[in-house]
Design a protein around this motif. Structure first.
Motif, PDB file in Angstrom:
ATOM      1  N   LYS A   1       4.241   5.720  -5.401  1.00 34.95           N
ATOM      2  CA  LYS A   1       4.270   5.762  -6.868  1.00 34.95           C
ATOM      3  C   LYS A   1       3.396   6.889  -7.413  1.00 34.95           C
ATOM      4  O   LYS A   1       3.731   7.490  -8.435  1.00 34.95           O
ATOM      5  CB  LYS A   1       3.822   4.424  -7.460  1.00 34.95           C
ATOM      6  CG  LYS A   1       4.873   3.351  -7.411  1.00 34.95           C
ATOM      7  CD  LYS A   1       4.331   2.098  -8.080  1.00 34.95           C
ATOM      8  CE  LYS A   1       5.332   0.978  -8.066  1.00 34.95           C
ATOM      9  NZ  LYS A   1       4.792  -0.228  -8.733  1.00 34.95           N
ATOM     10  N   GLU A   2       2.294   7.162  -6.736  1.00 32.83           N
ATOM     11  CA  GLU A   2       1.428   8.264  -7.157  1.00 32.83           C
ATOM     12  C   GLU A   2       2.148   9.611  -7.081  1.00 32.83           C
ATOM     13  O   GLU A   2       1.766  10.554  -7.759  1.00 32.83           O
ATOM     14  CB  GLU A   2       0.164   8.303  -6.298  1.00 32.83           C
ATOM     15  CG  GLU A   2      -0.759   7.125  -6.533  1.00 32.83           C
ATOM     16  CD  GLU A   2      -1.893   7.061  -5.540  1.00 32.83           C
ATOM     17  OE1 GLU A   2      -2.048   7.992  -4.721  1.00 32.83           O
ATOM     18  OE2 GLU A   2      -2.634   6.062  -5.571  1.00 32.83           O
ATOM     19  N   SER A   3       3.191   9.683  -6.251  1.00 32.00           N
ATOM     20  CA  SER A   3       4.000  10.903  -6.123  1.00 32.00           C
ATOM     21  C   SER A   3       5.303  10.800  -6.916  1.00 32.00           C
ATOM     22  O   SER A   3       6.260  11.515  -6.634  1.00 32.00           O
ATOM     23  CB  SER A   3       4.314  11.168  -4.649  1.00 32.00           C
ATOM     24  OG  SER A   3       3.138  11.386  -3.925  1.00 32.00           O
ATOM     25  N   ASN A   4       5.352   9.855  -7.859  1.00 31.87           N
ATOM     26  CA  ASN A   4       6.552   9.615  -8.682  1.00 31.87           C
ATOM     27  C   ASN A   4       7.769   9.225  -7.857  1.00 31.87           C
ATOM     28  O   ASN A   4       8.902   9.591  -8.179  1.00 31.87           O
ATOM     29  CB  ASN A   4       6.875  10.832  -9.562  1.00 31.87           C
ATOM     30  CG  ASN A   4       5.863  10.991 -10.660  1.00 31.87           C
ATOM     31  OD1 ASN A   4       5.381  10.017 -11.219  1.00 31.87           O
ATOM     32  ND2 ASN A   4       5.534  12.233 -10.973  1.00 31.87           N
TER      33      ASN A   4
ATOM     34  N   TYR B   1       9.557   5.800  -6.656  1.00 34.75           N
ATOM     35  CA  TYR B   1       9.533   4.373  -6.969  1.00 34.75           C
ATOM     36  C   TYR B   1      10.489   3.618  -6.047  1.00 34.75           C
ATOM     37  O   TYR B   1      11.706   3.668  -6.226  1.00 34.75           O
ATOM     38  CB  TYR B   1       9.883   4.149  -8.435  1.00 34.75           C
ATOM     39  CG  TYR B   1       8.846   4.776  -9.335  1.00 34.75           C
ATOM     40  CD1 TYR B   1       7.710   4.069  -9.693  1.00 34.75           C
ATOM     41  CD2 TYR B   1       8.972   6.088  -9.771  1.00 34.75           C
ATOM     42  CE1 TYR B   1       6.728   4.638 -10.475  1.00 34.75           C
ATOM     43  CE2 TYR B   1       7.998   6.680 -10.564  1.00 34.75           C
ATOM     44  CZ  TYR B   1       6.876   5.949 -10.911  1.00 34.75           C
ATOM     45  OH  TYR B   1       5.899   6.522 -11.678  1.00 34.75           O
TER      46      TYR B   1
ATOM     47  N   ASN C   1      10.367  15.414  -1.573  1.00 38.35           N
ATOM     48  CA  ASN C   1       9.143  14.803  -2.109  1.00 38.35           C
ATOM     49  C   ASN C   1       8.761  13.548  -1.328  1.00 38.35           C
ATOM     50  O   ASN C   1       7.575  13.299  -1.088  1.00 38.35           O
ATOM     51  CB  ASN C   1       9.296  14.479  -3.590  1.00 38.35           C
ATOM     52  CG  ASN C   1       9.370  15.707  -4.454  1.00 38.35           C
ATOM     53  OD1 ASN C   1       8.991  16.801  -4.042  1.00 38.35           O
ATOM     54  ND2 ASN C   1       9.878  15.540  -5.663  1.00 38.35           N
TER      55      ASN C   1
ATOM     56  N   GLU D   1       0.818  -1.211   0.000  1.00 39.62           N
ATOM     57  CA  GLU D   1       0.000   0.000   0.000  1.00 39.62           C
ATOM     58  C   GLU D   1       0.855   1.266   0.000  1.00 39.62           C
ATOM     59  O   GLU D   1       0.594   2.198  -0.764  1.00 39.62           O
ATOM     60  CB  GLU D   1      -0.932   0.006   1.218  1.00 39.62           C
ATOM     61  CG  GLU D   1      -1.966  -1.100   1.187  1.00 39.62           C
ATOM     62  CD  GLU D   1      -2.770  -1.146   2.461  1.00 39.62           C
ATOM     63  OE1 GLU D   1      -3.976  -0.868   2.388  1.00 39.62           O
ATOM     64  OE2 GLU D   1      -2.185  -1.446   3.525  1.00 39.62           O
TER      65      GLU D   1
ATOM     66  N   ALA E   1       5.296  13.148   0.704  1.00 38.22           N
ATOM     67  CA  ALA E   1       4.363  12.052   0.416  1.00 38.22           C
ATOM     68  C   ALA E   1       4.055  11.257   1.682  1.00 38.22           C
ATOM     69  O   ALA E   1       2.902  10.879   1.926  1.00 38.22           O
ATOM     70  CB  ALA E   1       4.946  11.136  -0.661  1.00 38.22           C
TER      71      ALA E   1
ATOM     72  N   GLU F   1       2.437   1.782  -3.418  1.00 35.11           N
ATOM     73  CA  GLU F   1       1.515   2.348  -4.409  1.00 35.11           C
ATOM     74  C   GLU F   1       1.253   3.838  -4.147  1.00 35.11           C
ATOM     75  O   GLU F   1       1.155   4.628  -5.083  1.00 35.11           O
ATOM     76  CB  GLU F   1       0.200   1.562  -4.429  1.00 35.11           C
ATOM     77  CG  GLU F   1       0.343   0.135  -4.916  1.00 35.11           C
ATOM     78  CD  GLU F   1       0.904   0.039  -6.333  1.00 35.11           C
ATOM     79  OE1 GLU F   1       0.507   0.827  -7.199  1.00 35.11           O
ATOM     80  OE2 GLU F   1       1.748  -0.848  -6.568  1.00 35.11           O
ATOM     81  N   ILE F   2       1.144   4.212  -2.890  1.00 34.58           N
ATOM     82  CA  ILE F   2       0.947   5.624  -2.545  1.00 34.58           C
ATOM     83  C   ILE F   2       2.152   6.447  -3.002  1.00 34.58           C
ATOM     84  O   ILE F   2       1.995   7.531  -3.568  1.00 34.58           O
ATOM     85  CB  ILE F   2       0.708   5.785  -1.028  1.00 34.58           C
ATOM     86  CG1 ILE F   2      -0.651   5.183  -0.649  1.00 34.58           C
ATOM     87  CG2 ILE F   2       0.787   7.250  -0.618  1.00 34.58           C
ATOM     88  CD1 ILE F   2      -0.876   5.039   0.849  1.00 34.58           C
TER      89      ILE F   2
END
Length: 135
Positions: free
Chosen positions: A78-81, A83, A107, A72, A111, A75-76
């Motif tokens: 990844k939404e903020s670029n 990885y 960043n 989880e 996040a 994935e959260i």
């Protein structure tokens, strides 16, 4: 001696690259990166995440105590670029290099700050993407 093997030329390019980085700026950049990773690690812990910094350029977050699975959080992020290097149900691994910019660390913290802590339910099975995960 003349050699047409591509390995020789690759080796020469690594040698030249290493010579440049080692004798010029790379040592200082690496030291700065290690310091930034440690500061980021402390901030991640201050946010309430259970984390480890067992290697100088790696942060491992164990998000279950924060109420999430590693999947989880991955994935959260990844939404903020952002990885992660690796994540599974138990952990999320972040690897850094001197090539990371200060903004990359900022960043990441931003996040993670946006993730709200959830209640932790120990010893219950959880379902994620139709896969049952057991404690």
């Amino acid at each position: 001696m003349f050699c047409t093997l591509s390995v020789y030329f690759i080796g020469c390019s690594f040698y030249s690259c290493n010579r440049f980085y080692i004798f010029n700026e790379y040592k200082d950049r690496l030291k700065g990166c290690i310091e930034t990773v440690f500061e980021t690690f402390k901030t991640v812990c201050d946010l309430g995440f259970d984390a480890q910094c067992s290697e100088p350029l790696k942060i491992t977050i164990m998000p279950k105590s924060f109420g999430y699975l590693g999947f989880e959080i991955g994935e959260i992020l990844k939404e903020s670029n952002i990885y992660p290097e690796f994540y599974d149900k138990d952990a999320l691994v972040l690897m850094f290099t001197p090539e990371n910019k200060k903004s990359d660390f900022e960043n990441l913290i931003s996040a993670l700050k946006n993730i709200k802590k959830r209640a932790y339910l120990p010893f219950f099975y959880m379902k994620y993407n139709n896969i049952f995960l057991f404690e």
